[in-house]
Design a protein around this motif. Structure first.
Motif, short mmCIF file in Angstrom:
data_model
loop_
_atom_site.label_atom_id
_atom_site.label_comp_id
_atom_site.label_asym_id
_atom_site.label_seq_id
_atom_site.Cartn_x
_atom_site.Cartn_y
_atom_site.Cartn_z
N LEU A 103 0.86 -1.17 0.00
CA LEU A 103 0.00 0.00 0.00
C LEU A 103 0.90 1.23 0.00
O LEU A 103 1.64 1.46 0.96
CB LEU A 103 -0.90 0.02 1.23
CG LEU A 103 -1.96 -1.08 1.34
CD1 LEU A 103 -2.75 -0.92 2.64
CD2 LEU A 103 -2.90 -1.03 0.16
N LEU A 104 0.86 1.99 -1.07
CA LEU A 104 1.76 3.14 -1.20
C LEU A 104 0.96 4.43 -1.12
O LEU A 104 0.03 4.65 -1.89
CB LEU A 104 2.53 3.07 -2.52
CG LEU A 104 3.65 4.08 -2.70
CD1 LEU A 104 4.80 3.49 -3.51
CD2 LEU A 104 3.15 5.37 -3.37
N VAL A 105 1.33 5.27 -0.16
CA VAL A 105 0.70 6.57 0.04
C VAL A 105 1.53 7.62 -0.69
O VAL A 105 2.71 7.80 -0.38
CB VAL A 105 0.58 6.90 1.54
CG1 VAL A 105 -0.06 8.28 1.73
CG2 VAL A 105 -0.24 5.83 2.25
N THR A 110 -0.49 14.36 -3.88
CA THR A 110 -1.71 14.50 -3.09
C THR A 110 -1.50 15.59 -2.05
O THR A 110 -0.43 15.70 -1.47
CB THR A 110 -2.06 13.19 -2.37
OG1 THR A 110 -1.98 12.11 -3.30
CG2 THR A 110 -3.44 13.23 -1.77
N SER A 111 -2.52 16.40 -1.82
CA SER A 111 -2.40 17.50 -0.86
C SER A 111 -2.29 16.96 0.56
O SER A 111 -2.69 15.84 0.87
CB SER A 111 -3.60 18.43 -0.96
OG SER A 111 -4.77 17.78 -0.50
N PHE A 112 -1.75 17.81 1.43
CA PHE A 112 -1.58 17.44 2.84
C PHE A 112 -2.91 17.07 3.47
O PHE A 112 -3.03 16.06 4.18
CB PHE A 112 -0.93 18.59 3.59
CG PHE A 112 -0.72 18.31 5.06
CD1 PHE A 112 0.37 17.59 5.50
CD2 PHE A 112 -1.62 18.78 6.00
CE1 PHE A 112 0.56 17.33 6.85
CE2 PHE A 112 -1.44 18.53 7.35
CZ PHE A 112 -0.35 17.80 7.77
N THR A 113 -3.96 17.85 3.21
CA THR A 113 -5.25 17.58 3.83
C THR A 113 -5.86 16.28 3.31
O THR A 113 -6.52 15.56 4.06
CB THR A 113 -6.22 18.74 3.57
OG1 THR A 113 -6.30 18.98 2.15
CG2 THR A 113 -5.75 20.01 4.25
N TRP A 212 -1.35 2.01 -5.38
CA TRP A 212 -0.79 3.36 -5.33
C TRP A 212 -1.95 4.33 -5.11
O TRP A 212 -2.77 4.55 -6.00
CB TRP A 212 -0.07 3.66 -6.64
CG TRP A 212 0.89 4.81 -6.61
CD1 TRP A 212 0.60 6.12 -6.37
CD2 TRP A 212 2.30 4.75 -6.87
NE1 TRP A 212 1.73 6.88 -6.46
CE2 TRP A 212 2.79 6.07 -6.77
CE3 TRP A 212 3.17 3.73 -7.20
CZ2 TRP A 212 4.14 6.38 -6.97
CZ3 TRP A 212 4.51 4.04 -7.40
CH2 TRP A 212 4.99 5.35 -7.29
N ILE A 213 -2.02 4.93 -3.92
CA ILE A 213 -3.12 5.84 -3.58
C ILE A 213 -2.71 7.24 -3.99
O ILE A 213 -1.91 7.90 -3.32
CB ILE A 213 -3.45 5.75 -2.08
CG1 ILE A 213 -3.76 4.30 -1.69
CG2 ILE A 213 -4.66 6.65 -1.76
CD1 ILE A 213 -3.98 4.10 -0.21
N TYR A 254 -2.12 -0.98 -9.14
CA TYR A 254 -3.48 -0.45 -8.97
C TYR A 254 -3.38 1.02 -8.56
O TYR A 254 -2.51 1.37 -7.75
CB TYR A 254 -4.24 -1.22 -7.88
CG TYR A 254 -4.45 -2.68 -8.17
CD1 TYR A 254 -5.67 -3.15 -8.63
CD2 TYR A 254 -3.41 -3.60 -7.98
CE1 TYR A 254 -5.87 -4.50 -8.89
CE2 TYR A 254 -3.60 -4.94 -8.26
CZ TYR A 254 -4.81 -5.39 -8.71
OH TYR A 254 -5.00 -6.73 -8.98
N SER A 255 -4.24 1.85 -9.11
CA SER A 255 -4.27 3.24 -8.68
C SER A 255 -5.64 3.55 -8.08
O SER A 255 -6.67 3.16 -8.64
CB SER A 255 -3.97 4.19 -9.84
OG SER A 255 -5.04 4.25 -10.76
#
Length: 364
Positions: A103-105, A110-113, A212-213, A254-255
């Motif tokens: 699981l990749l963040v 992606t924004s901080f929020t 990949w999130i 996967y995205s």
């Protein structure tokens, strides 16, 4: 330097696709340029004698289907039916080595929020069934300084959550120039990260599922971007390199777009589909061919968007480790370097859909 010229410069530089830092607990410095492999260099020619395909078969509801046999499958390579040399069904009735799930963040695109929202959704996933996960999972974090991957995989969701909480406390707002210049930098960092991930995982046996999130990195393609033949050749080499690296590492990508319904009405979530068609020659290469969603779909994975339920989307991806099939086939011979091959797998059972890697590049 104009924006157009900077686009052309960054695309040409992708020929060398320098690999970003990738470590177990702490990002390491990027090696000097003279130590970086060129994208056009062979990954591992010895491993290309046969084509290994990890195939997921789903029913009309999208649920993975177990219990099929070799005779149920037909494999085509560039429209030619190929003989299946070996076949293995993996499910609860025929367990094999665990699938590695990462699981990749993505903290770069992606924004901080929004990353904070992802944290809540990941917590729900990790704490399902009292924190007892069905498959071993590892966590990775892609940030400005490289990609940090937690050591080992675990079915203990509580332990994974503790590691994740420790990392989240270190998050900072991404301070990168806005507009085009920031887009260029994010594209460069992202391609380095995915290239290094593939290079690292190629050393490990078995199938890997990388979730990949991220909303994806900038596509940097459009009607006003014109490239020289040399620049297109460099971009084509990078396309071949990443496609081959992911295949040889047996990575299904996967995205998951964390922007959810806020982005559902925009054309951005579907624009990547313009680049799904395989690139067979340099003069057709565009930066959009390296989009996250394109790489995911071509690897046999999914590109999920338009939902705020990230927990459910992760669960949907992970479920594809419950039942799948590994087929080895003899590929159609290539008559030129980097020849594109379109792969199609079908099943004879009505209502069933097979999904696997749809593209690879062969060598003579």
């Amino acid at each position: 330097m104009s924006a157009l010229n900077r686009v052309r410069l960054v695309l040409f530089c992708l020929l060398f696709l320098p690999l970003a830092a990738f470590s177990q607990q702490q990002a390491a410095p990027t090696p000097p340029p003279d130590q970086l492999p060129a994208a056009s260099a062979p990954i591992s020619e010895a491993r290309d004698s046969n084509l290994v395909l990890d195939v997921v078969v789903t029913d009309r509801s999208g649920k993975p289907r177990a219990g099929l046999t070799q005779n149920d499958f037909v494999v085509r390579d560039n429209n030619q039916i190929r003989k299946i040399l070996s076949f293995r069904a993996v499910d609860s009735a025929a367990p094999a080595e665990p699938v590695k799930i990462i699981l990749l963040v993505d903290e770069v695109n992606t924004s901080f929020t929004r990353v904070a929202y992802e944290r809540d959704q990941l917590k729900k996933f990790l704490l399902q069934n009292g924190g007892q996960l069905t498959h071993p999972v590892s966590l990775a974090f892609f940030s400005d300084t490289g990609t940090e991957m937690q050591s080992g995989s675990s079915r203990d969701g509580n332990a994974l959550l503790a590691d994740f909480d420790q990392h989240v406390t270190k998050l900072r707002t991404i301070r990168r120039s806005a507009g085009f210049y920031g887009a260029e930098e994010r594209l460069d960092l992202s391609l380095k990260a995915i290239g290094m991930l593939a290079a690292t995982e190629s050393k490990e046996p078995g199938r890997k599922m990388v979730i990949w999130i991220s909303p994806g990195w900038p596509i940097l393609s459009g009607p006003n971007i014109t490239l020289t033949a040399k620049e297109q050749q460099g971009l084509f080499s990078s396309i071949v390199y990443l496609s081959t690296a992911l295949r040889q590492a047996r990575i299904t990508l996967y995205s998951i777009d964390p922007l959810g319904v806020a982005d559902a009405a925009t054309t951005r979530v579907f624009y990547y589909e313009e680049f799904l068609k395989p690139v067979s020659k340099p003069q057709d290469a565009q930066a959009g061919d390296l989009a996250l969603q394109v790489l995911a779909r071509q690897s046999g994975g999914q590109a999920l968007n338009s939902s705020n339920d990230i927990t459910q989307q992760i669960t949907r991806c992970v479920a594809e480790a419950d039942a799948f099939y590994t087929l080895t086939v003899e590929p159609v011979p290539s008559d030129r370097p980097n020849q594109s091959h379109v792969v199609a797998v079908s099943v004879e059972t009505a209502g069933m859909t097979a999904r696997t890697r749809s593209l690879y590049y062969g060598q003579p």
